[in-house]
Design an enzyme around this catalytic site. Sequence first.
Site, PDB file in Angstrom:
ATOM      1  N   ASN A  84       0.994  -1.185   0.080  1.00  0.00           N
ATOM      2  CA  ASN A  84      -0.124  -0.101  -0.175  1.00  0.00           C
ATOM      3  C   ASN A  84       1.049   1.198  -0.069  1.00  0.00           C
ATOM      4  OD1 ASN A  84      -2.615   1.114   2.422  1.00  0.00           O
ATOM      5  ND2 ASN A  84      -2.325   1.377   0.403  1.00  0.00           N
ATOM      6  N   ASN A 100      -7.019  10.760  -0.437  1.00  0.00           N
ATOM      7  CA  ASN A 100      -7.171   9.646  -1.458  1.00  0.00           C
ATOM      8  C   ASN A 100      -6.612  10.259  -2.875  1.00  0.00           C
ATOM      9  OD1 ASN A 100      -8.206   7.542   0.013  1.00  0.00           O
ATOM     10  ND2 ASN A 100     -10.216   8.887   0.106  1.00  0.00           N
ATOM     11  N   CYS A 120      -5.936   5.380   8.004  1.00  0.00           N
ATOM     12  CA  CYS A 120      -5.099   4.479   6.734  1.00  0.00           C
ATOM     13  C   CYS A 120      -4.083   3.864   7.708  1.00  0.00           C
ATOM     14  CB  CYS A 120      -4.583   5.375   5.854  1.00  0.00           C
ATOM     15  SG  CYS A 120      -3.486   4.379   4.872  1.00  0.00           S
ATOM     16  N   ASN A 168     -13.032   4.278   9.720  1.00  0.00           N
ATOM     17  CA  ASN A 168     -13.686   4.708   8.309  1.00  0.00           C
ATOM     18  C   ASN A 168     -14.217   3.526   8.285  1.00  0.00           C
ATOM     19  OD1 ASN A 168     -11.341   2.628   8.306  1.00  0.00           O
ATOM     20  ND2 ASN A 168     -10.689   3.510   6.441  1.00  0.00           N
ATOM     21  N   HIS A 215     -16.305   0.052   6.300  1.00  0.00           N
ATOM     22  CA  HIS A 215     -15.971  -1.104   5.503  1.00  0.00           C
ATOM     23  C   HIS A 215     -17.193  -1.965   5.178  1.00  0.00           C
ATOM     24  CE1 HIS A 215     -11.547  -0.662   5.441  1.00  0.00           C
ATOM     25  NE2 HIS A 215     -11.711  -0.069   6.855  1.00  0.00           N
ATOM     26  N   GLU A 227     -10.565   0.378  -2.557  1.00  0.00           N
ATOM     27  CA  GLU A 227     -10.301   1.472  -1.619  1.00  0.00           C
ATOM     28  C   GLU A 227     -11.240   2.676  -1.912  1.00  0.00           C
ATOM     29  OE1 GLU A 227      -7.172   2.758   1.206  1.00  0.00           O
ATOM     30  OE2 GLU A 227      -5.998   0.841   0.483  1.00  0.00           O
ATOM     31  N   ARG A 228     -12.027   3.025  -0.943  1.00  0.00           N
ATOM     32  CA  ARG A 228     -12.797   4.462  -1.498  1.00  0.00           C
ATOM     33  C   ARG A 228     -12.013   5.639  -1.915  1.00  0.00           C
ATOM     34  NH1 ARG A 228     -15.746   7.290   3.799  1.00  0.00           N
ATOM     35  NH2 ARG A 228     -13.359   6.999   4.203  1.00  0.00           N
ATOM     36  N   CYS A 249      -4.603  -3.080   2.407  1.00  0.00           N
ATOM     37  CA  CYS A 249      -5.397  -1.967   3.486  1.00  0.00           C
ATOM     38  C   CYS A 249      -5.322  -2.535   4.860  1.00  0.00           C
ATOM     39  CB  CYS A 249      -6.699  -2.138   2.736  1.00  0.00           C
ATOM     40  SG  CYS A 249      -7.870  -0.790   3.738  1.00  0.00           S
ATOM     41  N   GLY A 250      -4.643  -1.888   5.535  1.00  0.00           N
ATOM     42  CA  GLY A 250      -4.568  -2.045   6.892  1.00  0.00           C
ATOM     43  C   GLY A 250      -5.852  -2.012   7.716  1.00  0.00           C
ATOM     44  N   GLY A 273      -8.843  -2.431   6.557  1.00  0.00           N
ATOM     45  CA  GLY A 273      -9.716  -3.176   6.096  1.00  0.00           C
ATOM     46  C   GLY A 273      -9.241  -4.591   6.585  1.00  0.00           C
TER      47      GLY A 273
END
Length: 386
Positions: free
Chosen positions: A116, A167, A176, A263, A265, A314-315, A323-324, A326
């Site tokens: 990432n 982003n 993130c 965030n 998910h 990822e959005r 994605c950590g 995530g």
Amino acid sequence: MGPPRPRSGAPRGGGRRGCGVRTLRTAASRRGVPRAGARRARGREPAATRGGPRRLRGGRERPGGVAGPDAASEPDPGPRADRRVRPRARDAARPSHRGGAVSRELPFVKMHGAGNDFVVLDGIRHELPPLEPLARWLADRHRGIGFDQLLVVRPSRTADYRMEIYNADGSRAEMCANGIRAFFKYLRDHGHTAADAIRIETLAGVVVPRAVGPDRVQVEMGRPVLAPAKIPTRLGEGDGPVLDVPLDVAGRRLLVSAISMGNPHCVVYVDDVDAAPLETLGPLLERHEAFPNRVNVELVEVVSRRRVRQRTWERGTGETLACGSGACAVAAVSMLRGVSERTLTVELRGGELEIGWAAPEAPIYMTGPAAEVFRGAIALPDPGGA
């Protein structure tokens, strides 16, 4: 100021000239590996002759007097050293593609956590331009630098430092987790702190990264958010959790779970994560009306009670190698569904993360790698010349 444009004439890989990115230092050079064309040592002009004429190559003298006694023996820096040390006058006045003159170069550091990838800008040491248009330009992997997220170092009133996250489309992100590890490594490697653990402010709250080995960082991520209204999602009510809720997407009925790690998910279990159509389902779920703030999408294949495989959309960015947050969301949902133990290895396309959640009232801990790739500087246009 509009989005900055690449400066023509700045060096680019492969001998071609394009984007105004100048690499300053690579991982190889930091390990002492000699670089081709390294700067030659420059001699210092003797004090007795400073300001006076100098002997040029070929025995010619500059007009205005006689060369001093040591002028002939002064080391010649050569054209390569001159190019690396002194900015060329024609570069200083070269206009950007928007008509503005290049005013300065902005230092950056390229980093990644399990693939990432990030660009880090230091807002404490450098004055930064408006970041939303800058993020969109820098994220372009063909005309900019390329990244999944832009991380910005800021001072904080509530923690040791603040991390701003942008982003690739210029939108802001609350959290993130891979970025936290890279951000912490940047702060330690670049002299902001020598502490083994610090507090970092994000839009999602304060998180605590801790050094646990060479280029390995553990992050206390806090407890997952299960209440639908706080995720947010329209897929449930009350305190949650939102698990295996039927949702129709493009003619397919999916069983989705929703959770927040600061965030939002959306987690979907599949039989074969490699064959799953993430490139189709990802953008549809990201902008589904069930998720008013959009959502990050994880497709998950259960390998065993201690290992899962994950792909992430990822959005605001698209599919990423890792994605950590995530991975933390996937681990939490897997534990809530009873398909995994309280410690779980999440296998991503860019590497592996170790996730632990000892009990429902305890915080989630994530452990994984962080690495610096290279350092450089990118030319910014003069805002007054546009």
